[in-house]
Enzyme design. Structure first.
Site, PDB file in Angstrom:
ATOM      1  N   GLY A   1      20.096  37.340  34.437  1.00  0.00           N
ATOM      2  CA  GLY A   1      20.074  35.770  34.231  1.00  0.00           C
ATOM      3  C   GLY A   1      19.686  35.595  33.274  1.00  0.00           C
TER       4      GLY A   1
ATOM      5  CB  CYS B   1      17.195  41.991  33.309  1.00  0.00           C
ATOM      6  SG  CYS B   1      16.826  41.128  31.815  1.00  0.00           S
ATOM      7  CE1 TYR B   2      14.499  33.863  35.468  1.00  0.00           C
ATOM      8  CE2 TYR B   2      15.363  34.297  37.368  1.00  0.00           C
ATOM      9  CZ  TYR B   2      14.779  33.546  35.940  1.00  0.00           C
ATOM     10  OH  TYR B   2      14.183  32.104  36.666  1.00  0.00           O
TER      11      TYR B   2
ATOM     12  CG  HIS C   1      21.298  44.078  32.932  1.00  0.00           C
ATOM     13  ND1 HIS C   1      21.471  43.438  33.205  1.00  0.00           N
ATOM     14  CD2 HIS C   1      20.680  43.605  31.659  1.00  0.00           C
ATOM     15  CE1 HIS C   1      20.886  42.393  33.055  1.00  0.00           C
ATOM     16  NE2 HIS C   1      20.646  42.649  31.704  1.00  0.00           N
TER      17      HIS C   1
ATOM     18  CD  GLU D   1      23.734  45.126  36.006  1.00  0.00           C
ATOM     19  OE1 GLU D   1      23.185  46.406  36.428  1.00  0.00           O
ATOM     20  OE2 GLU D   1      23.323  43.865  35.704  1.00  0.00           O
TER      21      GLU D   1
ATOM     22  CB  SER E   1      55.227  38.249  42.243  1.00  0.00           C
ATOM     23  OG  SER E   1      54.024  38.770  42.147  1.00  0.00           O
ATOM     24  N   GLY E   2      56.542  40.958  44.108  1.00  0.00           N
ATOM     25  CA  GLY E   2      56.675  42.038  43.367  1.00  0.00           C
ATOM     26  C   GLY E   2      55.096  42.283  43.121  1.00  0.00           C
ATOM     27  N   GLY E   3      55.113  41.256  42.627  1.00  0.00           N
ATOM     28  CA  GLY E   3      53.192  42.228  41.941  1.00  0.00           C
ATOM     29  C   GLY E   3      52.526  42.759  42.726  1.00  0.00           C
ATOM     30  CB  VAL E   4      49.543  45.097  42.766  1.00  0.00           C
ATOM     31  CG1 VAL E   4      48.452  45.545  43.548  1.00  0.00           C
ATOM     32  CG2 VAL E   4      50.136  46.441  41.591  1.00  0.00           C
ATOM     33  CG  ASP E   5      46.931  40.641  43.200  1.00  0.00           C
ATOM     34  OD1 ASP E   5      46.568  42.223  42.663  1.00  0.00           O
ATOM     35  OD2 ASP E   5      46.475  40.223  42.316  1.00  0.00           O
ATOM     36  CB  SER E   6      52.496  38.635  46.684  1.00  0.00           C
ATOM     37  OG  SER E   6      53.501  39.183  45.348  1.00  0.00           O
ATOM     38  CB  SER E   7      53.420  44.118  46.352  1.00  0.00           C
ATOM     39  OG  SER E   7      54.191  43.962  46.164  1.00  0.00           O
TER      40      SER E   7
ATOM     41  CE  LYS F   1      45.716  44.238  39.970  1.00  0.00           C
ATOM     42  NZ  LYS F   1      46.437  42.386  40.365  1.00  0.00           N
TER      43      LYS F   1
END
Ligand code: XMP
Length: 519
Positions: free
Chosen positions: A59, A86-87, A177, A179, A230-236, A375
């Site tokens: 942070g 770190c923090y 870090h 990560e 919409s045909g996009g990945v998320d809504s599909s 995602k």
């Protein structure tokens, strides 16, 4: 806090820019974790969450400043393994009786090399294979005295306490870090930490699918649900998951606004109505959208018209169904409460509405079955649910569609030319096996005609721009370095195969200062 069937790890966020990456690394290890801001985490929260281990993030604050963030004292008495980054390390030392100092002379920003101490440490198994280990540092303050019970297991030139641990209590803390990408072996450290904390790696997409289906059934009961597809990945992926859970209680509405890519509407209908046998309303509203967009060339006006019509159209088709729930493909990065230091510690919630304004207008509750996923996990879930890999790996496509790839006035002629050019371009990218290396690729048709010569004749046709970018999240992007051969071959194909285009350019703008889309 919705899932209690998995081992859970809590990440306490102190406001680092890279806290989300900690969660990414852990999810890659099949560990379920949640990020919560430090000012929400108190004793009651800890008891309710019941984590198997806790990570304290980095942070921007200094523990030496009055009023700076702290961990709840109860955390140190829970008896679960802790890892401070770190923090997070500094806050642990400060609260456990060590000392932290501010001072420019020991600040470290960027690449550093950590050397091992004389004793071995379990979370460092597989580390220091080459003697020193490259890490990423980003600290102004430093620990000047470690708390009782801690010992040193690694040092860097400017961080004598780069890696410390209290093995009695299973408390670990590092100054760097692990990560980030620039700590190349960092994932190993997280892996060792979660193994010693007893995580079995039970967070799999198969397990998630089962759990999500139960949760959807519990939430919606026997009510109707609508989902904007919409045909996009998320809504599909959301739609397929919902369909598996509640079958015909789900109706999907796919709005064709006339701004889709070539064959897109057919593909969506084939996939969801024919293959998955879903109730799908194919709202052919091309005339409405293109009619209202006629003569408009200002980018914001175009977006506003499309947004408004989209809600109206959705409402028109969805209302008769009498649905009590609206399903959305909201993802975890959209709902993580982030720590904001602008006006003292406070939380800002990023909200995301694919069909913004609708839940209130139609008096519906939201179903968001992907809100715990990143995602790439959504893509993995899509594959788990049987969606073809080619479908879940598709490039993002914006809601306003081709409208924002057609600067200037939108005409049906220009849209038709754009669709053809885009199809040739994507075909080229696929043929050259570059599709998965690219975050997003498309053609923009430019509002300018240029003179050319084809055969013996003069042409006076549109110019177009090819766009292809690499990116992690769409927030920043760089242009894709195609070879000259690829660009030459693609330009030739587009000019030969697409009537109406006689000039092809390649957009080499990064983001920032550009954006990915042209409008
Ligand atoms: P920009 O052009 O802002 O785009 O660099 C970043 C990413 O967001 C997509 N994008 C949109 N997606 N509705 C969407 O669903 C929109 O209005 C919209 N505008 C941009 C864009 O395609 C890129 O992936």
């Amino acid at each position: 806090m919705t899932d209690i069937s998995h081992d859970r790890l809590l990440i306490i966020d102190f406001g680092s820019q890279v806290t989300q990456l900690i969660a990414r690394r852990l999810r890659e290890l099949n560990v379920y974790c949640e990020i919560h801001p430090f000012n929400k985490v108190d004793e009651a929260f800890l008891n309710a969450f019941s984590p198997k281990a806790v990570i304290l993030s980095g942070g921007p604050s200094s523990v030496t400043t009055e009023g700076s963030p702290r961990a709840p004292e109860a955390l140190f008495a829970m008896g679960v393994p802790l890892l401070g980054i770190c923090y997070g390390q500094q806050v642990m030392m400060h609260q456990l009786g060590g000392k932290v100092e501010s001072g420019h002379d020991t600040a470290e920003f960027g690449r550093a090399y950590v050397s091992p101490g004389s004793k071995k440490l379990n979370i460092l198994d597989g580390w220091f294979v080459n003697g020193n280990e490259q890490v990423w540092m980003s600290h102004g303050d430093h620990v000047s005295k470690i708390a009782k019970g801690f010992q040193v297991y690694g040092t860097s030139p400017n961080a004598p306490y780069a890696i410390i641990a209290d093995l009695q209590r299973d408390f670990y803390a590092v100054q760097f870090h692990p990560e980030v990408h620039h700590t190349p072996n960092g994932a190993k450290l997280y892996e060792n930490f979660v193994r010693l904390a007893g995580f079995t790696g039970d967070w799999t997409m198969g397990a998630y699918r089962e759990q999500a289906i139960t949760a959807i059934k519990d939430q919606v009961g026997n009510q109707q649900v609508i989902c904007g597809l919409s045909g996009g990945v998320d809504s599909s992926v959301a739609a397929v998951l919902l369909h598996e859970a509640i079958g015909d209680q789900l109706t999907c509405v796919f709005v064709d606004h006339g701004l889709l890519r070539m064959d897109e509407a057919d593909e969506v209908v084939k996939m969801f109505r024919d293959h998955y046998n879903m109730k799908l309303i194919h709202a052919d509203e091309r005339e409405l959208f293109l009619g209202e967009l006629d003569g408009q060339s200002d980018p914001e006006t175009k977006r506003k018209i499309i947004g408004r019509l989209f809600i109206d159209v959705f409402d028109k088709y969805a209302k008769p169904i009498g649905a009590k729930f609206l399903a959305q493909g909201t993802l975890y990065p959209d709902v993580i409460e982030s720590v904001s230091f602008s006006g003292g510690p406070s939380v800002t919630i990023k909200s995301h509405h694919n069909v913004g304004g609708l839940p209130e207008k139609m008096d519906m509750a939201l179903v968001e079955p992907l809100r715990e996923l990143f995602k790439d996990e959504v893509r993995a879930l899509g594959v788990e649910l049987g969606l073809p890999a080619s479908f879940v790996g598709r490039h993002p496509f914006p809601g306003p569609g081709l409208a924002i790839r057609c600067p200037g006035e939108i005409t049906r002629e220009k849209l038709e030319i754009l669709r053809k050019a885009d199809a040739v371009y994507i075909d080229q990218i696929r043929k050259h096996n570059l599709y998965d290396e690219i975050w997003q690729a498309f053609v923009a048709i430019l509002p300018v005609r240029t003179v050319g010569v084809m055969g013996d004749g003069r042409t006076y046709d549109f110019a177009c721009a090819l766009r292809a970018v690499t990116s992690v999240d769409g927030m920043t992007a760089d242009y894709y370095p195609f070879t000259h051969e690829f660009l030459g071959e693609t330009a030739t194909r587009i000019i030969n195969e697409v009537e109406g285009i006689n000039r092809v350019t390649y957009d080499i703008t990064s983001k920032p200062p550009g954006t990915i889309e042209w409008e």
